[in-house]
Design a protein around this motif. Structure first.
Motif, PDB file in Angstrom:
ATOM      1  N   ASN A 191       1.169  -1.001   0.161  1.00 38.03           N
ATOM      2  CA  ASN A 191      -0.196   0.177   0.488  1.00 38.03           C
ATOM      3  C   ASN A 191       1.165   1.712   0.118  1.00 38.03           C
ATOM      4  O   ASN A 191       2.218   1.327   0.633  1.00 38.03           O
ATOM      5  N   THR A 192       0.624   2.339  -1.021  1.00 37.12           N
ATOM      6  CA  THR A 192       1.334   3.165  -1.179  1.00 37.12           C
ATOM      7  C   THR A 192       0.594   4.779  -0.938  1.00 37.12           C
ATOM      8  O   THR A 192      -0.595   4.542  -1.379  1.00 37.12           O
ATOM      9  N   PRO A 193       1.022   5.696  -0.687  1.00 40.50           N
ATOM     10  CA  PRO A 193       0.430   6.869  -1.080  1.00 40.50           C
ATOM     11  C   PRO A 193      -0.554   6.818  -2.043  1.00 40.50           C
ATOM     12  O   PRO A 193      -1.641   7.553  -1.967  1.00 40.50           O
ATOM     13  N   SER A 194       0.140   6.705  -2.826  1.00 39.06           N
ATOM     14  CA  SER A 194      -0.855   6.876  -4.646  1.00 39.06           C
ATOM     15  C   SER A 194      -2.061   5.968  -4.609  1.00 39.06           C
ATOM     16  O   SER A 194      -3.278   6.360  -4.699  1.00 39.06           O
ATOM     17  N   HIS A 195      -2.491   4.604  -4.003  1.00 40.17           N
ATOM     18  CA  HIS A 195      -2.717   3.739  -3.993  1.00 40.17           C
ATOM     19  C   HIS A 195      -3.605   4.152  -2.653  1.00 40.17           C
ATOM     20  O   HIS A 195      -5.320   3.844  -2.501  1.00 40.17           O
ATOM     21  N   HIS A 196      -3.439   4.085  -1.195  1.00 36.72           N
ATOM     22  CA  HIS A 196      -4.514   5.190  -0.635  1.00 36.72           C
ATOM     23  C   HIS A 196      -5.146   6.869  -1.110  1.00 36.72           C
ATOM     24  O   HIS A 196      -5.895   6.477  -0.197  1.00 36.72           O
ATOM     25  N   ARG A 197      -4.362   7.056  -1.320  1.00 39.39           N
ATOM     26  CA  ARG A 197      -5.978   8.274  -2.103  1.00 39.39           C
ATOM     27  C   ARG A 197      -6.353   7.913  -2.838  1.00 39.39           C
ATOM     28  O   ARG A 197      -7.940   8.599  -3.008  1.00 39.39           O
ATOM     29  N   GLN A 204     -16.604   8.391  -8.042  1.00 41.93           N
ATOM     30  CA  GLN A 204     -17.645   7.322  -7.941  1.00 41.93           C
ATOM     31  C   GLN A 204     -16.364   6.528  -9.217  1.00 41.93           C
ATOM     32  O   GLN A 204     -16.365   5.566  -8.621  1.00 41.93           O
ATOM     33  N   GLU A 205     -15.498   6.380  -9.415  1.00 42.44           N
ATOM     34  CA  GLU A 205     -14.560   4.987 -10.422  1.00 42.44           C
ATOM     35  C   GLU A 205     -13.753   4.543  -8.844  1.00 42.44           C
ATOM     36  O   GLU A 205     -12.210   4.528  -8.968  1.00 42.44           O
ATOM     37  N   TYR A 206     -13.614   5.528  -8.059  1.00 45.88           N
ATOM     38  CA  TYR A 206     -13.168   5.543  -6.498  1.00 45.88           C
ATOM     39  C   TYR A 206     -13.091   4.892  -5.421  1.00 45.88           C
ATOM     40  O   TYR A 206     -12.460   4.493  -4.939  1.00 45.88           O
ATOM     41  N   LEU A 207     -15.164   5.101  -5.775  1.00 47.84           N
ATOM     42  CA  LEU A 207     -15.047   4.151  -4.204  1.00 47.84           C
ATOM     43  C   LEU A 207     -15.061   2.321  -3.961  1.00 47.84           C
ATOM     44  O   LEU A 207     -15.078   1.781  -5.408  1.00 47.84           O
ATOM     45  N   ASP A 208     -14.592   2.761  -3.033  1.00 46.77           N
ATOM     46  CA  ASP A 208     -14.889   0.521  -2.009  1.00 46.77           C
ATOM     47  C   ASP A 208     -13.385  -0.185  -3.798  1.00 46.77           C
ATOM     48  O   ASP A 208     -13.383  -1.072  -3.941  1.00 46.77           O
ATOM     49  N   ALA A 209     -12.525   0.642  -3.215  1.00 51.70           N
ATOM     50  CA  ALA A 209     -11.322   0.433  -3.456  1.00 51.70           C
ATOM     51  C   ALA A 209      -9.938   0.329  -1.870  1.00 51.70           C
ATOM     52  O   ALA A 209     -10.289   2.038  -1.697  1.00 51.70           O
ATOM     53  N   ASN A 210      -9.534  -0.464  -2.711  1.00 48.95           N
ATOM     54  CA  ASN A 210      -7.725  -0.299  -2.618  1.00 48.95           C
ATOM     55  C   ASN A 210      -8.136  -0.232  -0.883  1.00 48.95           C
ATOM     56  O   ASN A 210      -7.477   1.030  -0.087  1.00 48.95           O
ATOM     57  N   GLY A 212      -5.990  -2.411   1.455  1.00 46.76           N
ATOM     58  CA  GLY A 212      -5.300  -3.005   2.488  1.00 46.76           C
ATOM     59  C   GLY A 212      -4.066  -1.939   3.297  1.00 46.76           C
ATOM     60  O   GLY A 212      -4.299  -0.961   3.012  1.00 46.76           O
ATOM     61  N   GLY A 213      -4.000  -3.233   3.828  1.00 46.24           N
ATOM     62  CA  GLY A 213      -2.884  -1.846   4.725  1.00 46.24           C
ATOM     63  C   GLY A 213      -2.021  -1.924   4.639  1.00 46.24           C
ATOM     64  O   GLY A 213      -1.643  -0.511   4.665  1.00 46.24           O
ATOM     65  N   ILE A 214      -0.846  -2.644   4.430  1.00 47.09           N
ATOM     66  CA  ILE A 214       0.705  -2.158   4.666  1.00 47.09           C
ATOM     67  C   ILE A 214       0.204  -3.422   3.039  1.00 47.09           C
ATOM     68  O   ILE A 214       1.420  -2.644   3.022  1.00 47.09           O
ATOM     69  N   LEU A 215      -0.208  -4.217   2.450  1.00 51.36           N
ATOM     70  CA  LEU A 215       0.075  -5.085   1.415  1.00 51.36           C
ATOM     71  C   LEU A 215      -1.469  -4.621   0.497  1.00 51.36           C
ATOM     72  O   LEU A 215      -1.884  -4.764   1.508  1.00 51.36           O
ATOM     73  N   ILE A 216      -0.827  -4.207  -0.960  1.00 52.77           N
ATOM     74  CA  ILE A 216      -1.768  -3.850  -1.325  1.00 52.77           C
ATOM     75  C   ILE A 216      -2.653  -5.213  -2.346  1.00 52.77           C
ATOM     76  O   ILE A 216      -3.433  -5.405  -3.503  1.00 52.77           O
ATOM     77  N   ILE A 217      -1.524  -6.491  -2.220  1.00 55.55           N
ATOM     78  CA  ILE A 217      -1.608  -7.823  -2.812  1.00 55.55           C
ATOM     79  C   ILE A 217      -2.857  -8.120  -3.163  1.00 55.55           C
ATOM     80  O   ILE A 217      -3.589  -8.912  -3.792  1.00 55.55           O
ATOM     81  N   TRP A 218      -3.943  -7.969  -1.468  1.00 56.26           N
ATOM     82  CA  TRP A 218      -5.043  -8.352  -1.708  1.00 56.26           C
ATOM     83  C   TRP A 218      -6.207  -7.926  -2.594  1.00 56.26           C
ATOM     84  O   TRP A 218      -7.361  -8.560  -2.530  1.00 56.26           O
ATOM     85  N   ASP A 219      -6.009  -6.775  -2.552  1.00 57.45           N
ATOM     86  CA  ASP A 219      -6.711  -5.891  -3.664  1.00 57.45           C
ATOM     87  C   ASP A 219      -7.012  -5.942  -4.677  1.00 57.45           C
ATOM     88  O   ASP A 219      -8.020  -6.698  -5.771  1.00 57.45           O
ATOM     89  N   MET A 221      -5.369  -9.386  -5.600  1.00 52.32           N
ATOM     90  CA  MET A 221      -5.825 -10.735  -5.795  1.00 52.32           C
ATOM     91  C   MET A 221      -7.702 -11.078  -5.853  1.00 52.32           C
ATOM     92  O   MET A 221      -8.570 -11.987  -7.119  1.00 52.32           O
ATOM     93  N   PHE A 222      -8.020  -9.683  -5.427  1.00 50.08           N
ATOM     94  CA  PHE A 222      -9.806 -10.074  -4.965  1.00 50.08           C
ATOM     95  C   PHE A 222     -10.352  -8.683  -5.683  1.00 50.08           C
ATOM     96  O   PHE A 222     -12.131  -8.629  -5.601  1.00 50.08           O
ATOM     97  N   GLY A 223      -9.617  -8.384  -6.307  1.00 49.19           N
ATOM     98  CA  GLY A 223     -10.481  -7.409  -7.695  1.00 49.19           C
ATOM     99  C   GLY A 223     -10.920  -6.012  -7.011  1.00 49.19           C
ATOM    100  O   GLY A 223     -12.102  -5.842  -7.855  1.00 49.19           O
ATOM    101  N   SER A 224     -10.295  -5.745  -5.814  1.00 46.92           N
ATOM    102  CA  SER A 224     -10.678  -4.470  -5.621  1.00 46.92           C
ATOM    103  C   SER A 224      -9.662  -3.281  -5.563  1.00 46.92           C
ATOM    104  O   SER A 224      -9.943  -2.203  -5.081  1.00 46.92           O
ATOM    105  N   PHE A 225      -8.756  -3.894  -6.657  1.00 50.73           N
ATOM    106  CA  PHE A 225      -7.681  -2.328  -6.902  1.00 50.73           C
ATOM    107  C   PHE A 225      -8.127  -1.847  -8.254  1.00 50.73           C
ATOM    108  O   PHE A 225      -8.611  -2.023  -9.037  1.00 50.73           O
TER     109      PHE A 225
END
Length: 295
Positions: A191-197, A204-210, A212-219, A221-225
């Motif tokens: 997870n980085t500043p870019s992802h968490h922004r 609308q295109e950013y709702l319910d995304a990213n 992850g806490g430390i890792l972004i890999i779960w997003d 894997m599960f289609g929320s990135f």
């Protein structure tokens, strides 16, 4: 008992002076060195609200850690397998387990309205800076059933609390617009500043995304990135428009109570509590993509 309670020491509390130092550094960087027009920066009222919410949250979380430690200890005693904190792989298991549980908890906090009622506090600022990271809810109780899984899986209770704190300390540093992109390999895994922004965007295109806490890999894997494109519009889809701490912290609970009282059936009452934010009784609205609604 003394040894047991000694595990309540919170790395987040110990890191608070560092947090305040980085807030000061970011303010200096923004207002002395300047910034481009795409960065909002700080405002006195917003920063004061964020830091005040955070100060109260530290006290509440300190008390809640005691309850969690006792519950985790009881579940740990029932665990069929117990892992030793002296083994390095126990720390690996704890951190990976903590990360996947945080992802599930965080995602649920956006999809279940009663959980969103607390979590919306963190999204209520229309600014995005280090002080935003300190804007925390005063109702942490939904953490207990999620992180109890680790205790029953045999992770020592104090390690679970440590993992929670490590996650929060890391996440503080992703709340900034001054860091654009990090190396590609790092952006892919962490997870980085870019992802968490993106996560804080109300577009609308950013709702319910990213989530992850430390890792972004779960997003991933599960289609929320969702990658960062245009600059996010920070805040809620309907902003609170208030700096009153009680309104910031509890206004959505009041909205839920009003909706439940007005509901015509128990099914609708439960929908208003456990449905996604923006849920309405009509069949058409139940599948609506409306998210992050703060009434």
């Amino acid at each position: 008992m003394a040894d047991f309670l000694a595990h309540l020491s919170d790395p987040v509390l110990m890191a608070t002076p560092v947090f305040l130092l980085f807030v000061a550094i970011e303010i200096l960087a923004l207002h002395v060195l300047g910034h481009d027009d795409n960065v909002i920066g700080y405002s006195v009222k917003d920063t004061r609200t964020s830091m005040s919410m955070g100060a109260v949250a530290v006290v509440i979380n300190g008390v809640f850690r005691v309850a969690m430690l006792f519950v985790f200890a009881a579940l740990y005693e029932l665990a069929p397998v117990k892992f030793s904190p002296h083994d390095w792989w126990t720390w690996v298991l704890m951190l990976l387990g903590q990360e996947i549980i945080f992802y599930a908890y965080h995602r649920a906090s956006h999809r279940v309205r009663i959980m969103w009622a607390g979590h919306q506090v963190h999204h209520s600022s229309e600014h995005y800076n280090f002080s935003t990271a300190l804007r925390q809810k005063w109702t942490p109780y939904f953490q207990l059933p999620f992180w109890s899984i680790l205790a029953f899986a045999g992770i020592p209770p104090w390690m679970i609390l440590t993992g929670l704190s490590i996650d929060l300390v890391y996440q503080f540093f992703v709340h900034t617009e001054k860091i654009r992109k990090l190396p590609r390999w790092f952006e892919y895994v962490f997870n980085t500043p870019s992802h968490h922004r993106v996560h804080h965007g109300s577009d609308q295109e950013y709702l319910d995304a990213n989530y992850g806490g430390i890792l972004i890999i779960w997003d991933r894997m599960f289609g929320s990135f969702v990658p960062e494109g245009k600059r996010p519009t920070y805040g809620l889809t309907k902003n609170v428009e208030s700096y009153n701490l009680l309104k910031v912290g509890f206004h959505e609970y009041g909205s839920i109570l009003r909706d439940v009282r007005a509901a015509g059936s128990w099914r609708d009452k439960l929908g208003y509590v456990f449905g996604p934010p923006g849920w309405q009784p009509s069949a058409a609205d139940r599948t609506s993509p409306v998210r992050r609604l703060a009434r």
